[in-house]
Design a protein around this motif. Structure first.
Motif, short mmCIF file in Angstrom:
data_model
loop_
_atom_site.label_atom_id
_atom_site.label_comp_id
_atom_site.label_asym_id
_atom_site.label_seq_id
_atom_site.Cartn_x
_atom_site.Cartn_y
_atom_site.Cartn_z
N GLY A 135 -56.86 68.72 17.19
CA GLY A 135 -57.60 67.47 17.07
C GLY A 135 -57.64 66.88 18.07
N GLU A 136 -58.67 66.20 18.59
CA GLU A 136 -59.02 65.54 19.78
C GLU A 136 -59.07 63.83 19.57
OE1 GLU A 136 -61.59 64.83 23.91
OE2 GLU A 136 -61.87 66.77 22.44
N VAL A 137 -58.23 63.14 20.11
CA VAL A 137 -58.26 61.81 20.02
C VAL A 137 -59.16 61.39 21.29
CG1 VAL A 137 -56.83 59.85 20.33
CG2 VAL A 137 -55.79 61.88 19.40
N LEU A 138 -60.07 60.39 20.72
CA LEU A 138 -60.90 59.83 21.70
C LEU A 138 -60.70 58.50 22.21
CD1 LEU A 138 -64.12 60.63 19.55
CD2 LEU A 138 -63.24 62.01 21.34
N HIS A 139 -61.19 58.07 23.38
CA HIS A 139 -60.95 56.60 24.06
C HIS A 139 -59.43 56.65 24.30
CE1 HIS A 139 -65.00 56.02 23.00
NE2 HIS A 139 -64.72 56.15 21.53
N ALA A 140 -58.70 57.48 24.61
CA ALA A 140 -57.30 57.74 25.01
C ALA A 140 -57.22 57.79 26.56
CB ALA A 140 -56.50 58.43 24.39
N GLY A 141 -55.99 57.44 27.14
CA GLY A 141 -55.65 57.50 28.43
C GLY A 141 -54.26 57.29 28.69
N ARG A 142 -54.02 57.02 30.07
CA ARG A 142 -52.66 56.67 30.61
C ARG A 142 -52.64 55.91 31.82
NH1 ARG A 142 -49.80 59.31 34.72
NH2 ARG A 142 -47.52 59.24 34.82
N ILE A 143 -51.76 54.82 31.80
CA ILE A 143 -51.55 54.07 32.85
C ILE A 143 -50.22 54.49 33.55
CG2 ILE A 143 -50.90 51.77 33.39
CD1 ILE A 143 -53.81 51.95 32.42
N GLU A 144 -50.40 54.80 34.79
CA GLU A 144 -49.18 55.15 35.54
C GLU A 144 -48.26 53.86 35.93
OE1 GLU A 144 -48.34 57.68 39.66
OE2 GLU A 144 -50.22 57.28 39.16
N THR A 145 -47.13 53.71 34.81
CA THR A 145 -46.62 52.58 34.92
C THR A 145 -45.52 52.29 36.04
OG1 THR A 145 -44.82 53.79 33.36
CG2 THR A 145 -46.70 52.25 32.22
N GLU A 146 -45.17 53.53 36.47
CA GLU A 146 -44.18 53.35 37.29
C GLU A 146 -44.87 52.83 38.84
OE1 GLU A 146 -40.66 55.69 39.88
OE2 GLU A 146 -41.82 56.63 38.46
N LYS A 147 -46.09 53.31 39.08
CA LYS A 147 -46.85 53.11 40.17
C LYS A 147 -47.26 51.44 39.94
CE LYS A 147 -50.89 54.38 42.99
NZ LYS A 147 -51.82 55.51 42.90
#
Length: 348
Positions: A135-147
């Protein structure tokens, strides 16, 4: 010479950065103290995902949090001239027909409908075992926290707003008229120390549990995916055939030291659905600032009215940080009452 600022902020993780952004935007002067002792924000996968994928339920205040958080990270990207926000498909691996049905039932709920795709995603990768699809989750993403954290610290240093040192609580002089810390005079102090608050004499009794999480960085050249997978563990694509795999949950070990037990747990779970060779290239650990009722810990010290805490972001710091930072700022500057569910007073 005594330096005067509006705020001293202790800690430089996700919570602190979100609060500092409010201070910057409102022309408040501040200085940040951080000794690099807390690793949870750096170790974090940095996902923003509006759905609890274990139970197919909505994340607490997901819409409000995303609406606040994403513009904050975009502004940081522009001001610091870095790229940290990556839109990311997240696929929830189904283990049965029953889970498929639960997903489609959840997608009919009004609060979840915008975030859960009703199209079953079939597996086309020979190195992933997923006979029931995704199942696909919409409106998701990733913040590169270490950077983000490294760049933000550099930015603060360039603006003479960062001290890379431990905050010595015994050097803080508190009075109704202000605060003095060494050669700094401040109106307010905000403690955003994560699990480090356990050493803070002013807020050490807040009910922060702390949960150790371990993450692996693996190299898997054959895998070749540009989406995240959530199964018994998550796999998040990074770059150069690298993937983050996590995470463990340990409620007793309160150290930042990676363990062989954590490593083997992640490898064993990963092998239940990943069917290609991989190499572990890095093993990380940090203590998440978790709370028993899964709500943040925000508020004012009962006795010292110019001391505040911003903590308890748990496993979803990327989403929650800007939301709770705004709530605390409104409390301090506008005397806007905190919602009971995030106020530290709820445990009195």
């Amino acid at each position: 010479m005594m330096k005067s600022v509006d705020y001293i902020v202790v800690g430089c993780g996700l919570a602190s950065i979100a609060f500092c952004e409010l201070l910057r935007n409102n022309k408040k002067s501040f200085i940040v103290f951080d000794d690099n002792s807390q690793q949870s924000s750096i170790v974090a996968a940095g996902l923003y995902n509006p759905v609890i994928l274990k139970r197919f339920s909505e994340v607490w205040k997901a819409k409000e949090q995303l609406n606040l958080a994403l513009p904050v990270y975009k502004r940081i990207e522009q001001d610091l001239k870095i790229k940290i926000d990556y839109k990311l498909r997240i696929l929830r691996r189904f283990t049965s027909i029953k889970e498929q049905n639960l997903w489609f039932n959840a997608s009919d709920k009004p609060k979840l409908e915008p975030y859960l795709s009703t199209q079953l995603v079939k597996n086309t990768n020979e190195f992933i075992d997923a006979p029931f699809g995704f199942g696909e989750v919409l409106h998701a993403g990733r913040i590169e926290t270490e950077k983000l954290i490294h760049a933000y610290k550099t930015f603060l240093k360039e603006n003479q707003s960062f001290v890379e040192a431990r905050f010595e609580y015994q050097n803080l002089q508190v009075s109704p008229h202000g605060l003095i810390y060494n050669d700094i005079n401040a109106r307010q102090v905000v403690f955003a120390e994560g699990f480090g608050v356990k050493n803070n004499p002013y807020f050490k009794d807040i009910p922060l549990n702390g949960t150790k999480g371990e993450v692996l960085i693996i190299k898997a050249p054959q895998l070749n995916i540009d989406y995240g997978i959530k199964s018994s563990v998550f796999i998040i694509p990074l770059e150069n055939d690298l993937y983050a795999v996590g995470a463990t949950y340990n409620w007793t070990d309160k150290s930042n030291i990676p363990t062989e037990e954590g490593k083997q747990e992640l490898i064993n779970k990963l092998k239940t659905f990943l069917q290609c060779e991989f190499e572990v290239v890095q093993h990380l650990a940090g203590i998440r600032p978790t709370v028993k009722d899964r709500r943040p810990l925000v508020g004012q010290h009962a006795e010292y009215q110019n001391l505040y805490v911003l903590n308890g972001l748990g496993t979803r710091g990327v989403m929650i940080a800007p939301y709770v930072a705004q709530k605390l700022y409104q409390l301090i500057e506008n005397n806007t009452a905190l919602d009971f569910e995030i106020n530290i007073s709820r445990f009195n």
